[in-house]
Design an enzyme around this catalytic site. Structure first.
Site, short mmCIF file in Angstrom:
data_model
loop_
_atom_site.label_atom_id
_atom_site.label_comp_id
_atom_site.label_asym_id
_atom_site.label_seq_id
_atom_site.Cartn_x
_atom_site.Cartn_y
_atom_site.Cartn_z
N GLU A 79 0.81 -1.22 0.00
CA GLU A 79 0.00 0.00 0.00
C GLU A 79 0.85 1.27 0.00
O GLU A 79 0.55 2.22 -0.72
CB GLU A 79 -0.89 0.02 1.25
CG GLU A 79 -2.14 -0.79 1.14
CD GLU A 79 -3.18 -0.12 0.26
OE1 GLU A 79 -3.85 0.79 0.77
OE2 GLU A 79 -3.29 -0.49 -0.92
N ASP A 80 1.88 1.27 0.83
CA ASP A 80 2.52 2.54 1.15
C ASP A 80 3.92 2.75 0.56
O ASP A 80 4.51 3.79 0.77
CB ASP A 80 2.64 2.71 2.68
CG ASP A 80 1.28 2.67 3.35
OD1 ASP A 80 0.29 2.93 2.64
OD2 ASP A 80 1.21 2.38 4.55
#
Ligand code: MN
Length: 711
Positions: free
Chosen positions: A77-78
């Site tokens: 995700e990051d």
């Protein structure tokens, strides 16, 4: 000071080998690099979060793959790191776990509606085909809850509500009591800080004058057990904040009333000792009638086992007692995670998720065996672990529940009849997809509609809900005759093309022959029937061209996953296995084509099938054979005659499970006091597999007879 990777390594040393620890360390380094420069709200480097999550899982003695996934759970995700890179560095199992956790995280922000909470819980369970995904996610959430202080009030509130509504019940369902209690107390404290503080203060105030009484009871119980020769540990219990609050609200009792109860837990060595302990303390204090519960004989659905009783102590103070073994205590605190706690040294942590879930169920069944049985219990466990539903999102984030096997068309009709009737295509997760593609939990479905579009009779073959079926039928029935003839023409033409022909090539003679044979008054009537979905276009085309199944030459092959049955002109007709005879690979089979259920496969010597063939004037029969390497699971019914014996169902279930057969359901008919007939519906891969299972069951002592049911 936060725990470091070296602290973690020390913890892991106790139960993992060097290679496994190395994998976890490498995952840490990868996460540290990927998140470098990112910080948490508290100002700490971001990597402290995944590290703390791994610590939580290490305390549960989770396996190395779960720990690696915990380290990497936020990188997809990051950060720049993607799934492919994780596969390359850590293998596909870890990558799948990370991917699963990321997907669950994405959906957190879509749960606005409170009434959706229960569906979301079920969806989360259904999506996590590997249960370790849920465990990593719970640990992630636990650390976030522990470090909630630094967030803004609104965000804190939202996370707390979600934790109470979704994650605490999931932890409860999996029997992870310690995690559940922490979720509840942290969530409660965040939502209602003043109430939590007041209750906390009240608990501390009462603790003082309770102390003497608690010690007294502890001593008395301890001495009594010693006298009866039972070795046991007696622990005083305090209710946790949230449970006190809920009791005050739901039973509108005052704080003092609730705190007036004294609660103890007694841990002993064996199930036998549990019952002896019960007898022993019942002779010490008078039991309160109607308050004894035997969760050892009949465990709760999440596997919880214990004896519960309520006694009157000195001066009539109520005393709640739980009695259990150390194993049961483990199960009560850690639930499904207790499984890894014991098996953590098992090298083979890569066994499929399904197998793991099954192992867990089997573990429960073994517990069960010592203690008689409860069918309901088996059913509950199964319903929770292998849901028969899929949960999908509308584009606006609403969750829809559909039966397994549903397609976008079912979805469209579930949203609204008009959407279904004017459906022309769909997007699954924003990509164009076939209408016949079965939906999976977690997908977002968008229906593409066009004004003036009509339902297609061939949809009847690719839907799973009765709602869609009746709506399509309803529409087709009310088609004006002209429209249905037109539709029939189109469909029939499409089928003829696959035989290298077309409606234009069909002679009047061919038309007349079919009209005569089918007893229709004219050819238009036949077209209308096709348009209404009462006749299958494929069969009608075959009859017009006078192609017989026998000289078609290309008999159909079923049971191969890559090439599911394809019949020319029917675009992925559904295959159904007849419930009367339940054919499995290895059996001689035959089939017939129906307007509503696609191809129905029967045993070649099935009585129903013979009757259907005799009545069949339209040539609906098709020759079928199994693919040489038929895959998949097929349902069969076994009839087992047993002499009455406690625990026989658990033993049967155990045997079947140990040979990788999965039980769908069990029915018992009691014949007389001496024997009963048990019907087991199970999924097997083929005849050889079934034969192995039957052999194993036959040798069980109380089994008189085993037969496969074919009607
Ligand atoms: Mn996280």
């Amino acid at each position: 000071m936060a725990d470091t990777i070296n602290d973690l390594t020390q913890k892991l040393d106790a139960y993992l080998n060097d290679d496994q620890i190395d994998l976890v360390r490498r995952a840490y380094l990868c996460a540290e690099k990927a998140h470098s420069g990112q910080t948490r709200r508290s100002g700490e480097p971001y990597v402290t979060h995944p590290l703390a999550v791994a610590h939580i899982l290490a305390d549960m003695h989770m396996d190395h793959q779960s720990l690696a996934a915990a380290m990497l759970h936020d990188v997809i995700e990051d950060t720049e790191v993607d799934k492919i890179e994780i596969v390359e560095q850590f293998g596909s199992t870890v990558a799948e776990l990370v991917d699963g956790v990321s997907k669950l995280t994405q959906f957190e922000f879509q749960t606005q509606a409170e009434k959706q909470a229960e569906n979301f819980q079920k969806m989360a369970m259904a999506m996590a085909r590997d249960l370790r995904v849920i465990l990593v996610k719970l640990a992630d959430r636990l650390h976030n809850m522990r470090t909630l202080d630094v967030l803004g009030a609104e965000k804190r509130r939202r996370i707390a509500v979600e934790t109470l509504e979704i994650y605490a019940p999931i932890a409860n369902r999996l029997g992870m009591n310690e995690v559940r209690i922490e979720f509840e107390d942290l969530g409660f404290g965040t939502l209602y800080p003043m109430r939590a503080k007041r209750i906390q203060a009240a608990i501390e105030a009462t603790r003082g004058h309770r102390k003497e009484l608690v010690t007294n009871i502890e001593t008395q119980v301890g001495e009594q057990l010693l006298k009866d020769g039972i070795s046991a540990t007696v622990i005083g219990r305090e209710k946790h904040l949230y449970s006190i609050y809920q009791k005050m609200r739901s039973k509108s009792r005052s704080f003092t009333e609730i705190m007036d109860v004294f609660a103890f837990r007694i841990i002993v060595d064996s199930p036998d000792d549990c019952y002896r302990t019960l007898g022993s303390i019942h002779s010490l204090y008078k039991p309160r009638p109607g308050h004894f519960k035997d969760y050892i004989a009949i465990p709760k659905a999440n596997g919880y086992q214990s004896l519960h009783t309520v006694l009157f102590g000195m001066h009539g103070v109520p005393i709640e007692i739980q009695i259990r073994t150390k194993d049961m205590e483990q199960m009560a605190n850690n639930g499904i995670a207790a499984h890894w706690l014991y098996k953590a040294n098992n090298q083979d942590a890569s066994v499929g998720s399904h197998a793991r879930a099954r192992q867990w169920v089997q573990g429960l069944l073994e517990l069960q065996q010592n203690a008689g049985n409860s069918l309901e219990f088996i059913e509950n466990v199964k319903i929770d672990l292998f849901p028969e539903e899929v949960y999908v999102f509308t584009p606006k984030g609403k969750i829809m529940e559909l039966p397994l096997g549903s397609t976008a068309i079912d979805f469209a009709y579930a949203v609204h009849t008009d959407i279904g009737n004017s459906c022309v295509g769909c997007r699954i997760n924003r990509r164009l997809a076939a209408l016949s593609q079965p939906l999976q939990s977690g997908q977002t479905i968008e229906i593409i509609t066009a004004p003036g579009a009509n339902p297609n009779p061939s949809w009847l073959d690719i839907i799973a809900t009765s709602r869609a079926r009746s709506q399509i039928r309803h529409y087709l029935k009310h088609l004006k005759s002209g429209e249905s003839i037109e539709l029939g023409e189109r469909l029939l033409n499409k089928s003829l093309v696959t035989f290298n022909s077309s409606l234009d090539d069909i002679t009047d003679k061919q038309q007349a022959a079919l009209v005569k044979k089918s007893g229709a008054s004219n050819f238009e009537e036949i077209l209308e029937e096709v348009g209404l979905g009462n006749r299958v276009a494929y069969l009608t085309a075959r009859q017009l061209l006078d192609i017989h199944e026998s000289d078609a030459g290309n008999n159909m092959v079923i049971g191969n996953r890559e090439k599911p049955l394809v019949i020319a002109g029917t675009e992925g007709m559904m295959i159904n296995f007849a419930k009367c005879c339940n054919p499995i690979p290895g059996d001689d089979i035959g089939g017939h084509i129906t307007a509503g259920r696609g191809v129905v496969v029967h045993l070649a010597d099935c009585r129903n099938y013979h009757e259907i063939q005799e009545k069949d004037k339209e040539g609906r029969s098709v020759t079928l054979r199994w693919h040489d390497n038929a895959e998949g699971e097929y349902r069969v019914e076994l009839k087992v005659e047993v002499e009455q014996q406690r625990g026989i169902i658990a033993s049967l279930a155990n045997k079947v499970n140990s040979l990788d057969g999965s039980i769908e359901s069990i029915k018992v008919e009691e014949r007389d006091s001496k024997s009963s007939i048990i019907h087991i519906f199970l999924a097997v891969s083929n005849r050889i597999h079934l034969a192995r299972i039957i052999r194993r069951i036959r040798v069980l002592k109380s089994v008189v007879k085993v037969v496969r049911v074919k009607r």
